[in-house]
Scaffold this active site. Structure first.
Site, PDB file in Angstrom:
ATOM      1  N   GLY A 505       5.976   8.348  -6.601  1.00 17.86           N
ATOM      2  CA  GLY A 505       5.106   9.514  -6.550  1.00 17.86           C
ATOM      3  C   GLY A 505       4.881  10.037  -5.146  1.00 17.86           C
ATOM      4  O   GLY A 505       5.149  11.209  -4.849  1.00 17.86           O
ATOM      5  N   ASN A 586      -2.048   5.421   3.598  1.00 18.12           N
ATOM      6  CA  ASN A 586      -3.502   5.260   3.626  1.00 18.12           C
ATOM      7  C   ASN A 586      -3.801   3.778   3.426  1.00 18.12           C
ATOM      8  O   ASN A 586      -3.665   3.247   2.319  1.00 18.12           O
ATOM      9  CB  ASN A 586      -4.144   6.103   2.514  1.00 18.12           C
ATOM     10  CG  ASN A 586      -5.665   5.993   2.504  1.00 18.12           C
ATOM     11  OD1 ASN A 586      -6.241   4.948   2.825  1.00 18.12           O
ATOM     12  ND2 ASN A 586      -6.327   7.075   2.140  1.00 18.12           N
ATOM     13  N   GLY A 657       7.665   3.181  -1.828  1.00 12.78           N
ATOM     14  CA  GLY A 657       6.655   3.069  -2.886  1.00 12.78           C
ATOM     15  C   GLY A 657       5.984   1.711  -2.868  1.00 12.78           C
ATOM     16  O   GLY A 657       6.611   0.698  -2.559  1.00 12.78           O
ATOM     17  N   GLY A 659       3.409   0.934  -5.473  1.00 12.23           N
ATOM     18  CA  GLY A 659       2.634   0.736  -6.699  1.00 12.23           C
ATOM     19  C   GLY A 659       3.060  -0.472  -7.504  1.00 12.23           C
ATOM     20  O   GLY A 659       2.298  -0.972  -8.326  1.00 12.23           O
ATOM     21  N   GLU A 660       4.284  -0.919  -7.296  1.00 10.88           N
ATOM     22  CA  GLU A 660       4.800  -1.957  -8.183  1.00 10.88           C
ATOM     23  C   GLU A 660       5.142  -3.276  -7.502  1.00 10.88           C
ATOM     24  O   GLU A 660       5.154  -4.320  -8.132  1.00 10.88           O
ATOM     25  CB  GLU A 660       6.012  -1.395  -8.943  1.00 10.88           C
ATOM     26  CG  GLU A 660       5.530  -0.400  -9.983  1.00 10.88           C
ATOM     27  CD  GLU A 660       6.589   0.562 -10.483  1.00 10.88           C
ATOM     28  OE1 GLU A 660       7.152   0.288 -11.521  1.00 10.88           O
ATOM     29  OE2 GLU A 660       6.828   1.604  -9.824  1.00 10.88           O
TER      30      GLU A 660
END
Lengths: 696, 157
Positions: A505, A586, A657, A659-660
């Protein structure tokens, strides 16, 4: 010209929607006030795993004043052909799995819909069913591809000869159970028709995708479907594509001419929206005396449904993790009378790296070699199977820095050496990896006033922090403070965004946002432009032209567990993750995502398991009392840190990424720590106390 | 039936099967309390009923005539600001329940109620105490390690 003192990207800015979330003002799909004539829908699910629905009988006395419609394949509106057969709801008499939607009751009240659905008489001719995954299943077959488009099998060198010749080998089988994403917000849709246009307040990870998919079923172009997805109560992959709730709600609204709300009950999530396939994985490793791998073989057995082929890419991470001259990976599937598996956080990597990273631990023991040193000795210089270079790979640094931070160095390698009171104590390590992807997206920026910009993209924030980091990215690209940027997401009518999935994303949407903001700045600085108050950017071309090198994030997990010598209970005293994932956009929200993944990994190691009853052909623990996810009391010391990794091959932000990757490897670190604490090797997840107790 | 919700009197005409949670969400438009399981298993629907934390999905609204209910919309407590500072949530769906539960829990603690991990003597608000007392509120995003310091610091204020 505006100047800013500090770049916003990299700052730990608090979540933009945070104040709404802590006041209860953030709205989710089932929470929109859409008129006084709102109706409620409830699904009647199949009580059998295979069969034919021949009829539905409605008791005319039940909730007669309130029931508006009872839909089933005998009377439901016809839908256009569905790419995803699970979305062809109420279209066929065929029952493909237990829990499949067979009828839908629409009523004036929630209570009436639920009651009426429970009293429907379903005339079903039941067929025998087959729901058990096993390695000797006669219908096992090798698919051509595994998700999303990898070859299912790869082979290089002479694996069998390497095993014959190797002085040290490991040949182990690990199995992982079916798992359920279980986001806190159950899948829900509020649907209404505005003339011939469809409006869906829907909980999902991809508003434009839902608009296109649901629109196609009703013969509508995507622009005639308006999907609003302001806030999403978690998805973890299960909301990546339209689920039956969106189609059923739209159908019910069409038939009744009213807005219809369909919030799936928790129990329905265990059959109607997907699960992670169970896996049975055989990993064979061959090594020289010095620990250098001479062969790796990873063979996976998993399931799909009768409806279509979903092939999880379980062994794919093994293709780039460690160097070895001889290697083989493969996947076999069997189509069972089960719901179709779907994506669940790190599909492929999460279960696959359990087997590989636990097998590596077993090999380290067989070699009497430190498990970190074993991994370091097998560090590849390029992707071992494809031969392409890595855009960046700092796996060894994660292992070494993580070992320092965790306090690995004085570890006694022997198992069952530390005992404090009733507790056996041990530590374990495992590697992590996740691919770095970016998908075409479009963003638009408008200058509303001299110090005010609106940036739009049809992205979804599932709790990832997307709204916040996109604001930061836009502020930097515009060279203005974040206070001047208003970010609009969560609406399919905004410029087209890719799915919030595959940890892609931020990279995908951030790329488009950066492009649009830079275009606005450059058009503003050239005096000739007449449209300098707006710019749009589509990242498709740049992504197409990207270097095809190996782009992956890496990490290392360290776990300390204590195992109760009397009960076999496992507690994770410490869990530490060190990651190399490019630029961290962030730190506040990134740390939360890493930790959240690691905690879900703890659930995978110790708690989570969908228990199949072969006689009923379904999972019996289909709620949050019996499908155990980690709770507050399960968490003790847990921390995530990261390296300052620079990689200019990725995207304008230099981000990978995140997130995973937290769920990849953390379960293996915990299982390896259980072995170190007790000498018990758990190869069948989760590590329930009844599997440990007989051996300690 | 009459109910006082967030300080305001409400008169409701309800189906006897309507839970307090559905009364709040579907009849009063107070959607802050969330439906995560509807079976008292996840805690997302937690509200304060006459000052005590309850799972509003497990209570039939008609049994509550005359009661006072406080939902997240009526909560103004330091724990909310601390959740922002510590990033004590991701998706936000369990958050109203976590916050209502924390407010109720801190009150229980101040009254000296023990928990399963309390030893002999009066409890202190250690992290294990907070975790134990908050374990009825699930969070699938795994924001637990951020919620615990947020609740601890809110209590210290």
């Amino acid at each position: 010209m505006t100047t800013t003192t500090e770049r916003a990207v990299g700052q730990p800015i608090e979540r933009i929607e945070g104040p709404d979330k802590v006041r209860g003002a953030a709205r989710y799909a089932a929470e929109y006030q859409v008129g006084d004539d709102l109706a409620y829908a409830w699904v009647a699910q199949s009580p059998v795993a295979s069969g034919t629905l021949n009829g539905v009988t409605v008791d005319p006395l039940v909730e007669a004043d309130d029931v508006l419609a009872v839909l089933w394949h005998g009377n439901a509106p016809r839908l256009a052909e569905a790419d995803d057969p699970e979305l062809a709801v109420l279209q066929s008499e065929r029952i493909s799995y237990r829990g499949q939607a067979l009828a839908l009751v629409v009523a004036r009240t929630f209570e009436a819909a639920r009651r009426a659905a429970a009293t429907l008489q379903l005339d079903i001719a039941e067929d025998p069913h087959d729901t058990v995954l096993r390695t000797d299943h006669p219908e096992l077959y090798a698919p051509e591809k595994v998700n999303p488009a990898f070859p299912a099998a790869t082979s290089s060198g002479d694996v069998d000869a390497a095993f014959e010749a190797a002085p040290v080998t490991v040949d182990v089988t690990y199995s992982t159970p079916a798992l359920h994403n279980s986001p806190m917000e159950p899948h829900a849709t509020t649907a209404l028709w505005a003339g011939d246009d469809l409006v869906l307040y829907d909980s999902n990870q991809h508003p434009p995708g839902i608009a296109a998919t649901v629109g196609a079923l009703f013969d509508l172009p995507p622009e005639r479907v308006h999907v609003i997805t302001e806030h999403v109560g978690g998805g973890f992959g299960s909301k990546g594509t339209a689920r039956p709730n969106a189609v059923l709600a739209a159908m019910a609204a069409k038939v009744t001419g009213r807005p219809v709300r369909l919030a799936l009950p928790r129990q329905a999530l265990f059959s109607m929206v997907g699960h992670r396939t169970p896996t049975i994985q055989r990993v064979r490793l061959a090594a020289a005396e010095d620990g250098r791998l001479t062969a790796i073989d990873h063979e996976v057995v998993e399931h799909s449904s009768r409806l279509f082929e979903f092939a999880e890419q379980t062994a794919v991470a093994t293709r780039h993790m460690y160097a070895a001259p001889n290697r083989r990976t493969g996947h076999q599937l069997v189509r069972l009378d089960m719901p179709t598996p779907r994506w669940m956080r790190a599909p492929g990597e999460a279960p696959g790296m359990v087997a590989l990273e636990c097998a590596m631990d077993e090999l380290a023991v067989a070699l009497s070699l430190d498990p970190i040193e074993l991994r370091v000795r097998n560090e590849p210089s390029v992707e071992p199977e494809s031969g392409v270079p890595f855009s960046s790979r700092h796996y060894v640094e994660c292992l070494r820095r993580g070992a320092d931070r965790f306090g690995w160095h004085d570890r006694d390698p022997r198992p069952r050496q530390r005992r404090e009171g009733d507790w056996w104590i041990g530590t374990g390590v495992a590697g992590a990896t996740y691919p770095t992807m970016a998908q075409p997206s479009t963003a638009r920026v408008r200058r509303l006033a001299a110090d005010s910009y609106e940036v739009s993209i049809a992205a979804a924030d599932l709790g990832t922090g997307a709204r916040t980091i996109l604001t930061q990215i836009a502020a930097d690209a515009l060279e203005v403070p974040v206070s001047q940027v208003r970010m609009r997401i969560g609406d399919s009518t905004l410029p087209k965004a890719s799915v919030a999935g595959g940890s892609s994303g931020s990279a995908s949407w951030g790329w488009a946002v950066t492009g649009a903001c830079r275009a606005l700045r450059s058009s503003s600085s050239s005096s000739s432009s007449s449209s300098s108050d707006e710019a749009t950017f589509d990242s498709s071309e740049l992504i197409e032209k990207q270097e095809k090198d190996g782009k992956h994030a890496f990490g290392a997990h360290f776990a300390e567990v204590r195992v109760d010598a009397v009960t076999g209970e496992v507690r994770v005293s410490r869990l530490f993750g060190m990651f190399a994932a490019g630029k961290i956009l962030n730190p506040r929200t990134a740390r939360s995502q890493f930790l959240g993944g690691m905690i879900m990994g703890m659930g995978m190691a110790l708690h989570e398991e969908s228990v199949l009853d072969p006689a009923m052909g379904t999972w019996v623990n289909h709620d949050l009392a019996e499908y155990h996810i980690p709770a507050h009391a399960d968490i003790e010391s847990i921390e995530a840190e990261w390296l300052d990794e620079q990689d200019d091959q990725l995207n304008p932000m230099g981000s990978k990424g995140i997130g995973e990757i937290g769920i990849v490897g953390s379960p293996a670190a915990i299982l390896n720590a259980i072995w170190h604490a007790t000498g018990v090797r758990i190869r069948d997840l989760p590590a329930r106390l009844d599997k440990i107790l007989p051996h300690i | 039936m009459d109910l006082v919700v967030n300080g305001a009197e409400q008169s409701l005409d309800l189906d006897p099967r309507t839970t307090l949670l559905d009364a709040l969400r579907e009849h009063l438009g107070l959607t802050g309390a969330k439906k995560g399981c509807d079976h008292g298993q996840c805690g997302a629907c937690t509200v304060l009923l006459d000052g005590r934390r309850v799972n509003s999905c497990l209570i039939l609204a008609i049994t509550l005539s005359g009661s006072e209910v406080t939902t997240i919309e009526g909560v103004d407590h330091p724990v909310q600001q601390k959740f922002l500072e510590h990033d004590g949530f991701q998706c936000g769906y369990c958050t109203p329940g976590q916050i209502c539960s924390a407010v109720g829990m801190l009150d229980e603690f101040s009254q000296g109620w023990p928990s399963a991990v309390t030893g002999s003597g009066p409890p202190d608000l250690s992290d294990p105490e907070i975790r134990e007392r908050m374990s009825g509120n699930l969070c699938r995003c795994g924001a637990y390690p951020n919620m615990v310091p947020a609740i601890r610091e809110a209590a210290e204020r």
